[in-house]
Design a protein around this motif. Structure first.
Motif, PDB file in Angstrom:
ATOM      1  N   PHE A 152       0.827  -1.356   0.178  1.00 58.86           N
ATOM      2  CA  PHE A 152       0.030  -0.017  -0.190  1.00 58.86           C
ATOM      3  C   PHE A 152       0.795   1.333  -0.068  1.00 58.86           C
ATOM      4  CE2 PHE A 152      -3.233  -3.120   1.286  1.00 58.86           C
ATOM      5  CZ  PHE A 152      -4.253  -2.589   0.934  1.00 58.86           C
ATOM      6  N   LYS A 153       0.503   2.150  -0.428  1.00 55.89           N
ATOM      7  CA  LYS A 153       1.038   3.714  -0.485  1.00 55.89           C
ATOM      8  C   LYS A 153       0.159   4.732   0.099  1.00 55.89           C
ATOM      9  CE  LYS A 153       3.981   1.788  -3.812  1.00 55.89           C
ATOM     10  NZ  LYS A 153       5.082   1.116  -3.017  1.00 55.89           N
ATOM     11  N   PHE A 154       0.810   5.769   0.547  1.00 63.64           N
ATOM     12  CA  PHE A 154       0.331   6.892   1.237  1.00 63.64           C
ATOM     13  C   PHE A 154      -0.351   6.352   2.505  1.00 63.64           C
ATOM     14  CE2 PHE A 154       1.077   8.601  -3.078  1.00 63.64           C
ATOM     15  CZ  PHE A 154       1.861  10.082  -2.558  1.00 63.64           C
ATOM     16  N   VAL A 155      -0.058   5.497   3.177  1.00 58.22           N
ATOM     17  CA  VAL A 155      -0.604   4.945   4.456  1.00 58.22           C
ATOM     18  C   VAL A 155       0.488   5.058   5.814  1.00 58.22           C
ATOM     19  CG1 VAL A 155      -2.054   3.305   3.047  1.00 58.22           C
ATOM     20  CG2 VAL A 155       0.048   2.496   3.677  1.00 58.22           C
ATOM     21  N   GLY A 156       0.834   6.105   5.774  1.00 57.52           N
ATOM     22  CA  GLY A 156       1.680   6.662   7.072  1.00 57.52           C
ATOM     23  C   GLY A 156       0.784   6.391   8.100  1.00 57.52           C
ATOM     24  N   SER A 157       1.655   6.381   9.111  1.00 58.82           N
ATOM     25  CA  SER A 157       1.010   6.160  10.715  1.00 58.82           C
ATOM     26  C   SER A 157      -0.150   7.332  10.862  1.00 58.82           C
ATOM     27  CB  SER A 157       1.896   6.335  11.817  1.00 58.82           C
ATOM     28  OG  SER A 157       1.235   5.978  12.968  1.00 58.82           O
ATOM     29  N   THR A 158       0.114   8.692  10.552  1.00 58.42           N
ATOM     30  CA  THR A 158      -0.688   9.770  10.520  1.00 58.42           C
ATOM     31  C   THR A 158      -1.985   9.457   9.808  1.00 58.42           C
ATOM     32  OG1 THR A 158       0.886  11.202  11.196  1.00 58.42           O
ATOM     33  CG2 THR A 158      -1.041  12.294  10.532  1.00 58.42           C
ATOM     34  N   VAL A 159      -1.821   9.050   8.630  1.00 61.25           N
ATOM     35  CA  VAL A 159      -2.851   8.933   7.810  1.00 61.25           C
ATOM     36  C   VAL A 159      -3.794   7.761   8.358  1.00 61.25           C
ATOM     37  CG1 VAL A 159      -3.319   7.741   5.378  1.00 61.25           C
ATOM     38  CG2 VAL A 159      -1.790   9.581   5.615  1.00 61.25           C
ATOM     39  N   MET A 160      -3.127   6.717   8.597  1.00 63.41           N
ATOM     40  CA  MET A 160      -3.689   5.691   9.552  1.00 63.41           C
ATOM     41  C   MET A 160      -4.530   5.784  10.403  1.00 63.41           C
ATOM     42  SD  MET A 160      -3.661   3.679   6.767  1.00 63.41           S
ATOM     43  CE  MET A 160      -4.819   2.396   7.376  1.00 63.41           C
ATOM     44  N   TYR A 161      -4.099   6.864  11.451  1.00 67.49           N
ATOM     45  CA  TYR A 161      -4.735   6.978  12.572  1.00 67.49           C
ATOM     46  C   TYR A 161      -5.913   7.911  12.265  1.00 67.49           C
ATOM     47  CZ  TYR A 161      -5.620   8.204  17.425  1.00 67.49           C
ATOM     48  OH  TYR A 161      -6.618   8.163  18.478  1.00 67.49           O
ATOM     49  N   ALA A 162      -5.929   8.849  11.347  1.00 65.98           N
ATOM     50  CA  ALA A 162      -7.018   9.510  10.851  1.00 65.98           C
ATOM     51  C   ALA A 162      -7.986   8.494  10.034  1.00 65.98           C
ATOM     52  CB  ALA A 162      -6.656  10.775   9.724  1.00 65.98           C
ATOM     53  N   PHE A 163      -7.679   7.491   9.389  1.00 63.65           N
ATOM     54  CA  PHE A 163      -8.486   6.588   8.915  1.00 63.65           C
ATOM     55  C   PHE A 163      -9.251   5.701  10.202  1.00 63.65           C
ATOM     56  CE2 PHE A 163      -9.098   1.942   8.185  1.00 63.65           C
ATOM     57  CZ  PHE A 163      -9.942   1.765   7.078  1.00 63.65           C
ATOM     58  N   MET A 164      -8.560   5.418  11.286  1.00 66.50           N
ATOM     59  CA  MET A 164      -9.065   4.737  12.316  1.00 66.50           C
ATOM     60  C   MET A 164     -10.276   5.924  13.042  1.00 66.50           C
ATOM     61  SD  MET A 164      -5.355   3.230  13.858  1.00 66.50           S
ATOM     62  CE  MET A 164      -6.172   2.809  15.482  1.00 66.50           C
ATOM     63  N   GLN A 165      -9.760   7.043  12.996  1.00 68.85           N
ATOM     64  CA  GLN A 165     -10.863   7.832  13.805  1.00 68.85           C
ATOM     65  C   GLN A 165     -12.134   7.986  12.843  1.00 68.85           C
ATOM     66  OE1 GLN A 165      -8.191  11.330  13.743  1.00 68.85           O
ATOM     67  NE2 GLN A 165      -8.493  11.362  16.014  1.00 68.85           N
ATOM     68  N   ALA A 166     -12.053   8.198  11.636  1.00 67.95           N
ATOM     69  CA  ALA A 166     -13.010   8.238  10.386  1.00 67.95           C
ATOM     70  C   ALA A 166     -13.963   6.953  10.691  1.00 67.95           C
ATOM     71  CB  ALA A 166     -12.488   8.299   9.192  1.00 67.95           C
ATOM     72  N   THR A 167     -13.321   5.737  10.650  1.00 61.66           N
ATOM     73  CA  THR A 167     -14.205   4.769  10.743  1.00 61.66           C
ATOM     74  C   THR A 167     -14.524   4.102  11.914  1.00 61.66           C
ATOM     75  OG1 THR A 167     -12.013   3.333  10.310  1.00 61.66           O
ATOM     76  CG2 THR A 167     -13.131   4.167   8.561  1.00 61.66           C
ATOM     77  N   GLY A 168     -14.234   4.700  12.859  1.00 61.47           N
ATOM     78  CA  GLY A 168     -14.688   4.353  14.528  1.00 61.47           C
ATOM     79  C   GLY A 168     -13.727   3.175  15.026  1.00 61.47           C
ATOM     80  N   ILE A 169     -12.849   2.742  14.381  1.00 60.04           N
ATOM     81  CA  ILE A 169     -11.926   1.947  14.955  1.00 60.04           C
ATOM     82  C   ILE A 169     -11.431   2.489  16.319  1.00 60.04           C
ATOM     83  CG2 ILE A 169      -9.731   0.745  14.794  1.00 60.04           C
ATOM     84  CD1 ILE A 169     -10.412   0.773  11.761  1.00 60.04           C
ATOM     85  N   VAL A 170     -11.326   3.836  16.478  1.00 59.96           N
ATOM     86  CA  VAL A 170     -10.924   4.326  17.468  1.00 59.96           C
ATOM     87  C   VAL A 170     -12.077   5.738  17.772  1.00 59.96           C
ATOM     88  CG1 VAL A 170      -9.355   6.124  16.489  1.00 59.96           C
ATOM     89  CG2 VAL A 170      -9.096   5.705  18.849  1.00 59.96           C
ATOM     90  N   ASN A 171     -12.602   5.897  19.031  1.00 60.08           N
ATOM     91  CA  ASN A 171     -13.520   6.991  19.149  1.00 60.08           C
ATOM     92  C   ASN A 171     -12.637   8.203  19.973  1.00 60.08           C
ATOM     93  OD1 ASN A 171     -15.215   8.617  20.526  1.00 60.08           O
ATOM     94  ND2 ASN A 171     -16.941   7.153  20.414  1.00 60.08           N
ATOM     95  N   ASP A 172     -12.451   9.471  19.417  1.00 60.76           N
ATOM     96  CA  ASP A 172     -11.718  10.245  19.833  1.00 60.76           C
ATOM     97  C   ASP A 172     -12.521  11.670  19.963  1.00 60.76           C
ATOM     98  OD1 ASP A 172      -9.138   9.455  20.316  1.00 60.76           O
ATOM     99  OD2 ASP A 172      -8.313   9.784  18.276  1.00 60.76           O
ATOM    100  N   HIS A 173     -13.979  11.298  20.164  1.00 59.04           N
ATOM    101  CA  HIS A 173     -14.804  12.422  20.447  1.00 59.04           C
ATOM    102  C   HIS A 173     -14.416  12.994  21.647  1.00 59.04           C
ATOM    103  CE1 HIS A 173     -17.432  12.327  17.242  1.00 59.04           C
ATOM    104  NE2 HIS A 173     -17.502  11.162  17.169  1.00 59.04           N
ATOM    105  N   VAL A 174     -14.307  14.407  22.001  1.00 62.01           N
ATOM    106  CA  VAL A 174     -13.846  14.838  23.181  1.00 62.01           C
ATOM    107  C   VAL A 174     -14.767  14.823  24.243  1.00 62.01           C
ATOM    108  CG1 VAL A 174     -12.063  16.442  21.996  1.00 62.01           C
ATOM    109  CG2 VAL A 174     -14.556  17.207  22.377  1.00 62.01           C
TER     110      VAL A 174
END
Length: 190
Positions: A161-183
């Motif tokens: 895969f390309k363009f899947v750095g850790s920051t991009v993947m964390y944003a992906f995790m947030q967007a898809t609810g893998i992580v819940n970062d609502h304040v």
């Protein structure tokens, strides 16, 4: 009561537009288990690398049209003519490397499906199928990366895969609810 008093409390990053608020309220942080939707977010997040998310949201429907409704099976088959068409499409981000990576990533997405049964199974087994519930008090408490995003990034890169750095993947995790970062004070915090 005026509108200010009726306004829901939301995460501070989404307050600049109605599009942003709607995205926050209806999608961000909501668990996604459907492969088609996971691929849509993966494609959009990779195009977002180095840009703001609102830029991508504003072009999301253009991306949907240009990339065949985010159909990864079709995208995996794109040829040079289709790629040239995409590079001429002012409605999307016309970054040559990112356009080519969409094709490569679609091909590798299918390989993960073949190996694990679904991309959803691959990604969600990293959290035992449940969202990781973070408890940020403010936006300053939300990380840009985590050990899990590092792990996912490293594995996806190993798989081509390309363009899947850790920051991009964390944003992906947030967007898809893998992580819940609502304040803490956000109405969507569960």
């Amino acid at each position: 009561m005026n509108n200010i008093q009726n306004e829901k409390q939301r995460c501070g990053w989404c307050l600049s537009s109605e599009l942003y608020k709607n995205y926050h309220d209806q999608e961000w942080g909501t668990p996604v288990y459907d492969d088609a939707t996971l691929f849509e977010f993966l494609l959009l997040e990779t195009f977002q690398a180095g840009l703001s998310w609102i830029t991508i949201l504003n072009k999301r429907e253009n991306f949907r049209t240009a990339f065949d409704q985010f159909d990864y099976k079709k995208i995996a088959q794109y040829n040079d003519d289709k790629i040239l068409d995409l590079l001429q499409d002012a409605g999307i981000i016309r970054n040559k490397l990112k356009v080519y990576s969409a094709v490569t990533n679609a091909q590798n997405f299918i390989k993960i499906q073949e190996e694990f049964g679904s991309f959803s199974k691959y990604i969600w087994e990293l959290t035992d199928g449940k969202p990781l519930m973070n408890n940020p008090k403010t936006l300053k408490d939300v990380p840009a990366t985590t050990p899990l995003s590092d792990k996912i990034s490293k594995d996806l890169k190993k798989r081509g895969f390309k363009f899947v750095g850790s920051t991009v993947m964390y944003a992906f995790m947030q967007a898809t609810g893998i992580v819940n970062d609502h304040v803490e004070n956000c109405w969507k915090k569960s």
